[in-house]
Design a protein around this motif. Sequence first.
Motif, PDB file in Angstrom:
ATOM      1  N   ARG A   5       0.847  -1.203   0.000  1.00 24.59           N
ATOM      2  CA  ARG A   5       0.000   0.000   0.000  1.00 24.59           C
ATOM      3  C   ARG A   5       0.877   1.244   0.000  1.00 24.59           C
ATOM      4  N   LEU A   6       0.659   2.069  -0.982  1.00 16.30           N
ATOM      5  CA  LEU A   6       1.434   3.310  -1.106  1.00 16.30           C
ATOM      6  C   LEU A   6       0.766   4.433  -0.305  1.00 16.30           C
ATOM      7  N   ILE A   7       1.575   5.165   0.463  1.00 13.76           N
ATOM      8  CA  ILE A   7       1.066   6.365   1.145  1.00 13.76           C
ATOM      9  C   ILE A   7       1.873   7.554   0.638  1.00 13.76           C
ATOM     10  N   LEU A   8       1.206   8.448  -0.080  1.00 16.95           N
ATOM     11  CA  LEU A   8       1.904   9.645  -0.572  1.00 16.95           C
ATOM     12  C   LEU A   8       2.062  10.646   0.575  1.00 16.95           C
ATOM     13  N   GLY A   9       2.978  11.598   0.381  1.00 18.02           N
ATOM     14  CA  GLY A   9       3.291  12.563   1.441  1.00 18.02           C
ATOM     15  C   GLY A   9       2.113  13.415   1.884  1.00 18.02           C
ATOM     16  N   ASP A  10       1.085  13.539   1.043  1.00 18.64           N
ATOM     17  CA  ASP A  10      -0.089  14.326   1.457  1.00 18.64           C
ATOM     18  C   ASP A  10      -1.282  13.409   1.722  1.00 18.64           C
ATOM     19  N   GLN A  11      -0.978  12.162   2.119  1.00 19.27           N
ATOM     20  CA  GLN A  11      -2.066  11.212   2.435  1.00 19.27           C
ATOM     21  C   GLN A  11      -1.898  10.653   3.843  1.00 19.27           C
ATOM     22  N   CYS A  29       4.233   1.649   2.244  1.00 17.37           N
ATOM     23  CA  CYS A  29       5.491   2.301   1.851  1.00 17.37           C
ATOM     24  C   CYS A  29       5.311   3.808   1.711  1.00 17.37           C
ATOM     25  N   LEU A  30       6.352   4.514   2.169  1.00 18.82           N
ATOM     26  CA  LEU A  30       6.414   5.982   2.024  1.00 18.82           C
ATOM     27  C   LEU A  30       7.819   6.330   1.522  1.00 18.82           C
ATOM     28  N   PHE A  31       7.888   7.277   0.598  1.00 18.10           N
ATOM     29  CA  PHE A  31       9.200   7.627   0.034  1.00 18.10           C
ATOM     30  C   PHE A  31       9.456   9.130   0.086  1.00 18.10           C
ATOM     31  N   GLU A  32      10.632   9.506   0.561  1.00 19.20           N
ATOM     32  CA  GLU A  32      11.122  10.878   0.347  1.00 19.20           C
ATOM     33  C   GLU A  32      11.864  10.816  -0.989  1.00 19.20           C
ATOM     34  N   PHE A  50       6.830  18.445   5.141  1.00 22.48           N
ATOM     35  CA  PHE A  50       6.291  17.196   4.577  1.00 22.48           C
ATOM     36  C   PHE A  50       7.080  15.982   5.052  1.00 22.48           C
ATOM     37  N   PHE A  51       8.410  16.086   5.010  1.00 26.87           N
ATOM     38  CA  PHE A  51       9.224  14.931   5.432  1.00 26.87           C
ATOM     39  C   PHE A  51       9.033  14.660   6.932  1.00 26.87           C
ATOM     40  N   ALA A  52       8.943  15.729   7.724  1.00 25.85           N
ATOM     41  CA  ALA A  52       8.771  15.532   9.173  1.00 25.85           C
ATOM     42  C   ALA A  52       7.428  14.846   9.453  1.00 25.85           C
ATOM     43  N   ALA A  53       6.388  15.290   8.755  1.00 22.16           N
ATOM     44  CA  ALA A  53       5.061  14.700   8.958  1.00 22.16           C
ATOM     45  C   ALA A  53       5.041  13.241   8.481  1.00 22.16           C
ATOM     46  N   MET A  54       5.712  12.965   7.357  1.00 21.46           N
ATOM     47  CA  MET A  54       5.759  11.583   6.843  1.00 21.46           C
ATOM     48  C   MET A  54       6.494  10.664   7.819  1.00 21.46           C
ATOM     49  N   ARG A  55       7.623  11.156   8.347  1.00 19.11           N
ATOM     50  CA  ARG A  55       8.409  10.330   9.282  1.00 19.11           C
ATOM     51  C   ARG A  55       7.592  10.038  10.544  1.00 19.11           C
ATOM     52  N   ASP A  56       6.904  11.057  11.019  1.00 16.83           N
ATOM     53  CA  ASP A  56       6.086  10.895  12.214  1.00 16.83           C
ATOM     54  C   ASP A  56       4.969   9.873  11.960  1.00 16.83           C
ATOM     55  N   PHE A  57       4.368   9.984  10.782  1.00 15.27           N
ATOM     56  CA  PHE A  57       3.261   9.090  10.421  1.00 15.27           C
ATOM     57  C   PHE A  57       3.751   7.630  10.354  1.00 15.27           C
TER      58      PHE A  57
END
Length: 510
Positions: A5-11, A29-32, A50-57
Amino acid sequence: MKTLRLILGDQLNSKHSWYKGNQENVVYCLFEMRQETDYVKHHIQKVIGFFAAMRDFAKQLEANNCKVIYFKLNDKSNTQSLTKNLQFLIKEHAIATFQYQMPDEYRLDEQLITFCKGLTIETETFSTEHFYTKRQDLATFFKGKKQWLMEHFYRDMRKKHAILMVAGQPEGGKWNYDKSNRNQWKGEAEIPPFKAFDNDVSDLVELLESESIKTIGRFDGSIFQYPINRTQALEQLKYFCENLLIHFGDYQDAMHTKEVYLFHSRLSFALNCKILSPKNVVATVLNYWQKHGAQINISQVEGFIRQIIGWREYMRGMYWALMPDYKTQNHLENHNALPDFFWTGKTKMNCLKQAITNSLDNGYAHHIQRLMITGNYMLLTQIAPDEVDAWYLGIYIDAIEWVQLPNTRGMSQYADGGKIATKPYVSSGSYINKMSNYCKDCHYNHKEKVTENACPFNSLYWHFLDDKREKLGGNFRMGMMYSLLDKMNPETLQNIKERALDIIKTPDRF
Ligand code: FAD
Ligand code: SF4
């Protein structure tokens, strides 16, 4: 049988139904990626946010026993391309099904559709479960109508979702309190300090530097102050209700040299990366108002709700109804280059200096600064819409194409010929003087038109109307301005035009 399952940075919607089911055979999966850092030059705080929010998520998912593959920007396996990363993981983990949530950006939507066509495994798409409306709802609502006015859509949303409605009628007797949202702020209502979070992002600052990511704007220190997860976003929302809602509508359009945020919510980043849902925002605000209604006038609440269920959903619907052609529209045939001062804030025009400096320092400017200062100037000086878009898409931490493009190309630049705005949002210096204290400390005089120190907006305004008469002269909402222009002494108009052309030719001198 594994599912990727792909999670984009704004999802980053932690309440999505994906996370409720059985997680045993699921890998997230999440990708920077450079694909995302480089498609336009972004503000440094935007990339960090965006990267901080993705890492936290990703951490939250792992804490909830989900399997997560997270590629940091400098990870060896990271190909920096969305589809190559997916291809790699599908092979590496013997994936049988690939699932993704529908992107809000056309560019990513196309990329994933094409990618899935080339796959031999099963693929499935899901809603992001974020918005009130589906992509095509607005187009369906307006089908067959000549004008797609936000106000019509907004009233329908109010009725459909029973928001601020009493027995089928608008609460308080009026649909829209826009006219009470136009006060200048002169210090009478105290503005509470803005709520800041203590997110240490020093590792990300180093990462962007070591990977030579080209960014714009400034970031002093290592603390990112906007909310990066749901808990923080809910705190920000609570702070808004308790401290800012009370005057949100009153000073929505006001601007001031000493105040960046006034009574604005600063929720756009949290909303746009979906750590906060618009339904949650609306329910919380209405609930707070129910309990404290005696202190808070309906005009504040309606003014805020309109932004969320009206403008925000409307812009998204317009984007999906009008893309991809929308991105190339240039109805007014504007072709000038963006002045250098948009990247530095170095100009003698105080209003532009303030709005651009706010943007460079904070990745933020509020709506009227975007529309009536920077956007107004860009339209009056006839900047090419592609350059306008690139600036807005890069500079704001909340800028994602689905919301930036219709606001910029449509509402602000009238490049769509009036699909979103019924007339161009342009003004002379007098409007700016009315809504701010900018003119008081300005090198220029907002009352003068052609003298050496005359406000540039004044000559630019009349020149714009004169120059675009063929396209705008027939617009009934512009009738009064054109009749004033017609009454102008030809010699005065000539002098005004000469000064305007001088400004347009050498903008960085002003
Ligand atoms: P508040 O003033 O507190 O408003 C509350 C919320 O309402 C915002 O967080 C936002 O989610 C929503 N909202 C308000 N106005 C709009 C609007 N016109 N369109 C969509 N949502 C709206 N907003 C973005 O989110 N991303 C952008 O890239 C963006 N680009 C813009 C470009 C231009 C030229 C203009 C005129 C406006 C743009 N806006 C954009 C809309 C608006 O300026 C920002 O949403 C707002 O300033 C964000 O600050 P806030 O959260 O404090 O908003
Ligand atoms: Fe802006 Fe003109 Fe006012 Fe100066 S005088 S702040 S340029 S509107």
